[in-house]
Design a protein around this motif. Sequence first.
Motif, mmCIF file in Angstrom:
data_model
loop_
_atom_site.group_PDB
_atom_site.id
_atom_site.type_symbol
_atom_site.label_atom_id
_atom_site.label_comp_id
_atom_site.label_asym_id
_atom_site.label_seq_id
_atom_site.Cartn_x
_atom_site.Cartn_y
_atom_site.Cartn_z
ATOM 1 N N HIS A 1 4.363 -3.417 5.613
ATOM 2 C CA HIS A 1 4.025 -2.002 5.437
ATOM 3 C C HIS A 1 4.754 -1.467 4.217
ATOM 4 O O HIS A 1 5.982 -1.410 4.201
ATOM 5 C CB HIS A 1 4.418 -1.203 6.685
ATOM 6 C CG HIS A 1 3.659 -1.617 7.898
ATOM 7 N ND1 HIS A 1 3.982 -2.742 8.631
ATOM 8 C CD2 HIS A 1 2.569 -1.077 8.486
ATOM 9 C CE1 HIS A 1 3.134 -2.866 9.630
ATOM 10 N NE2 HIS A 1 2.261 -1.872 9.567
ATOM 11 N N ASP A 2 3.985 -1.101 3.179
ATOM 12 C CA ASP A 2 4.566 -0.606 1.931
ATOM 13 C C ASP A 2 4.532 0.917 1.890
ATOM 14 O O ASP A 2 3.525 1.539 2.236
ATOM 15 C CB ASP A 2 3.780 -1.144 0.728
ATOM 16 C CG ASP A 2 4.390 -2.411 0.178
ATOM 17 O OD1 ASP A 2 5.456 -2.821 0.658
ATOM 18 O OD2 ASP A 2 3.784 -2.996 -0.738
ATOM 19 N N LYS A 3 5.637 1.488 1.433
ATOM 20 C CA LYS A 3 5.666 2.931 1.189
ATOM 21 C C LYS A 3 4.899 3.225 -0.096
ATOM 22 O O LYS A 3 4.830 2.371 -0.981
ATOM 23 C CB LYS A 3 7.108 3.398 0.995
ATOM 24 C CG LYS A 3 7.890 3.531 2.282
ATOM 25 C CD LYS A 3 9.265 4.047 1.946
ATOM 26 C CE LYS A 3 9.764 4.955 3.030
ATOM 27 N NZ LYS A 3 11.072 5.521 2.706
ATOM 28 N N PRO A 4 4.351 4.415 -0.238
ATOM 29 C CA PRO A 4 3.698 4.759 -1.506
ATOM 30 C C PRO A 4 4.704 4.777 -2.664
ATOM 31 O O PRO A 4 5.814 5.295 -2.521
ATOM 32 C CB PRO A 4 3.150 6.162 -1.251
ATOM 33 C CG PRO A 4 3.041 6.267 0.227
ATOM 34 C CD PRO A 4 4.148 5.425 0.778
ATOM 35 N N THR A 5 4.319 4.166 -3.785
ATOM 36 C CA THR A 5 5.146 4.167 -4.997
ATOM 37 C C THR A 5 4.237 4.545 -6.163
ATOM 38 O O THR A 5 3.036 4.738 -5.993
ATOM 39 C CB THR A 5 5.739 2.773 -5.254
ATOM 40 O OG1 THR A 5 4.671 1.843 -5.429
ATOM 41 C CG2 THR A 5 6.635 2.325 -4.119
ATOM 42 N N GLN A 6 4.818 4.616 -7.359
ATOM 43 C CA GLN A 6 3.997 4.933 -8.528
ATOM 44 C C GLN A 6 2.996 3.812 -8.816
ATOM 45 O O GLN A 6 1.874 4.079 -9.226
ATOM 46 C CB GLN A 6 4.881 5.169 -9.747
ATOM 47 C CG GLN A 6 5.586 6.518 -9.699
ATOM 48 C CD GLN A 6 6.337 6.806 -10.976
ATOM 49 O OE1 GLN A 6 6.714 5.900 -11.696
ATOM 50 N NE2 GLN A 6 6.555 8.082 -11.249
ATOM 51 N N GLU A 7 3.425 2.558 -8.593
ATOM 52 C CA GLU A 7 2.518 1.438 -8.831
ATOM 53 C C GLU A 7 1.425 1.385 -7.764
ATOM 54 O O GLU A 7 0.297 1.010 -8.033
ATOM 55 C CB GLU A 7 3.266 0.105 -8.833
ATOM 56 C CG GLU A 7 4.254 -0.058 -9.974
ATOM 57 C CD GLU A 7 5.612 0.552 -9.658
ATOM 58 O OE1 GLU A 7 6.035 0.527 -8.487
ATOM 59 O OE2 GLU A 7 6.227 1.081 -10.598
ATOM 60 N N ASN A 8 1.782 1.725 -6.532
ATOM 61 C CA ASN A 8 0.843 1.690 -5.413
ATOM 62 C C ASN A 8 0.885 3.048 -4.708
ATOM 63 O O ASN A 8 1.554 3.208 -3.691
ATOM 64 C CB ASN A 8 1.222 0.547 -4.453
ATOM 65 C CG ASN A 8 0.252 0.402 -3.319
ATOM 66 O OD1 ASN A 8 -0.817 1.002 -3.313
ATOM 67 N ND2 ASN A 8 0.626 -0.400 -2.338
ATOM 68 N N PRO A 9 0.193 4.057 -5.259
ATOM 69 C CA PRO A 9 0.302 5.411 -4.707
ATOM 70 C C PRO A 9 -0.255 5.539 -3.282
ATOM 71 O O PRO A 9 0.166 6.416 -2.541
ATOM 72 C CB PRO A 9 -0.504 6.277 -5.667
ATOM 73 C CG PRO A 9 -1.260 5.358 -6.526
ATOM 74 C CD PRO A 9 -0.666 4.001 -6.423
ATOM 75 N N GLN A 10 -1.153 4.646 -2.914
ATOM 76 C CA GLN A 10 -1.733 4.709 -1.575
ATOM 77 C C GLN A 10 -0.755 4.186 -0.513
ATOM 78 O O GLN A 10 -0.709 4.682 0.602
ATOM 79 C CB GLN A 10 -3.026 3.888 -1.538
ATOM 80 C CG GLN A 10 -3.788 3.982 -0.236
ATOM 81 C CD GLN A 10 -4.346 5.374 0.009
ATOM 82 O OE1 GLN A 10 -4.639 6.092 -0.933
ATOM 83 N NE2 GLN A 10 -4.464 5.740 1.264
ATOM 84 N N GLY A 11 0.036 3.136 -0.876
ATOM 85 C CA GLY A 11 0.892 2.499 0.126
ATOM 86 C C GLY A 11 0.028 1.715 1.093
ATOM 87 O O GLY A 11 -1.064 1.290 0.770
ATOM 88 N N GLY A 12 0.505 1.520 2.312
ATOM 89 C CA GLY A 12 -0.317 0.911 3.343
ATOM 90 C C GLY A 12 0.123 -0.477 3.753
ATOM 91 O O GLY A 12 1.243 -0.901 3.455
ATOM 92 N N ARG A 13 -0.769 -1.167 4.446
ATOM 93 C CA ARG A 13 -0.483 -2.489 4.999
ATOM 94 C C ARG A 13 -0.961 -3.560 4.026
ATOM 95 O O ARG A 13 -2.122 -3.578 3.644
ATOM 96 C CB ARG A 13 -1.193 -2.648 6.344
ATOM 97 C CG ARG A 13 -0.690 -1.684 7.396
ATOM 98 C CD ARG A 13 -1.629 -1.545 8.574
ATOM 99 N NE ARG A 13 -2.207 -2.794 9.002
ATOM 100 C CZ ARG A 13 -1.945 -3.399 10.161
ATOM 101 N NH1 ARG A 13 -1.123 -2.830 11.012
ATOM 102 N NH2 ARG A 13 -2.522 -4.533 10.478
ATOM 103 N N ILE A 14 -0.063 -4.460 3.661
ATOM 104 C CA ILE A 14 -0.370 -5.513 2.704
ATOM 105 C C ILE A 14 0.001 -6.854 3.340
ATOM 106 O O ILE A 14 1.078 -6.997 3.910
ATOM 107 C CB ILE A 14 0.422 -5.318 1.398
ATOM 108 C CG1 ILE A 14 0.006 -4.007 0.743
ATOM 109 C CG2 ILE A 14 0.216 -6.486 0.451
ATOM 110 C CD1 ILE A 14 0.830 -3.616 -0.443
#
Length: 117
Positions: free
Chosen positions: A54-67
């Motif tokens: 589970h990724d938090k939203p970041t500038q590279e991945n603004p959506q975040g989500g499950r990866i």
Amino acid sequence: MPRKNNRQKKLHVKKGDNVKVIAGNEKGKEGRVLAVFPAKERVLVEGVNMRVHHDKPTQENPQGGRIEREVAIHISNVMVIDPSTGEPTRIGRKRIEEDGGGRWVRYAKNSGEIIDK
């Protein structure tokens, strides 16, 4: 288990090797080694032991989500694939004399073919 002395343990796999998983939930799968962690005696194999992170939203991945990501497995659960036969094999080490000096190479115990080019 970490080693007590300062020497690093020689491992039978290296980054970039093609390996087959011989034990565990992922038994039978094959993949390329992405990373080796000698201190922990674990390897990261491409497409093997996938887990949801589970990724938090970041500038590279603004959506975040499950990866889905690969998780490391113990090095004893993989065997290097013999380049000539395509079957898993044990690894040996031998010294090759060339140009006045020698170097250590890994070879497949089944066929005798050198793995390190």
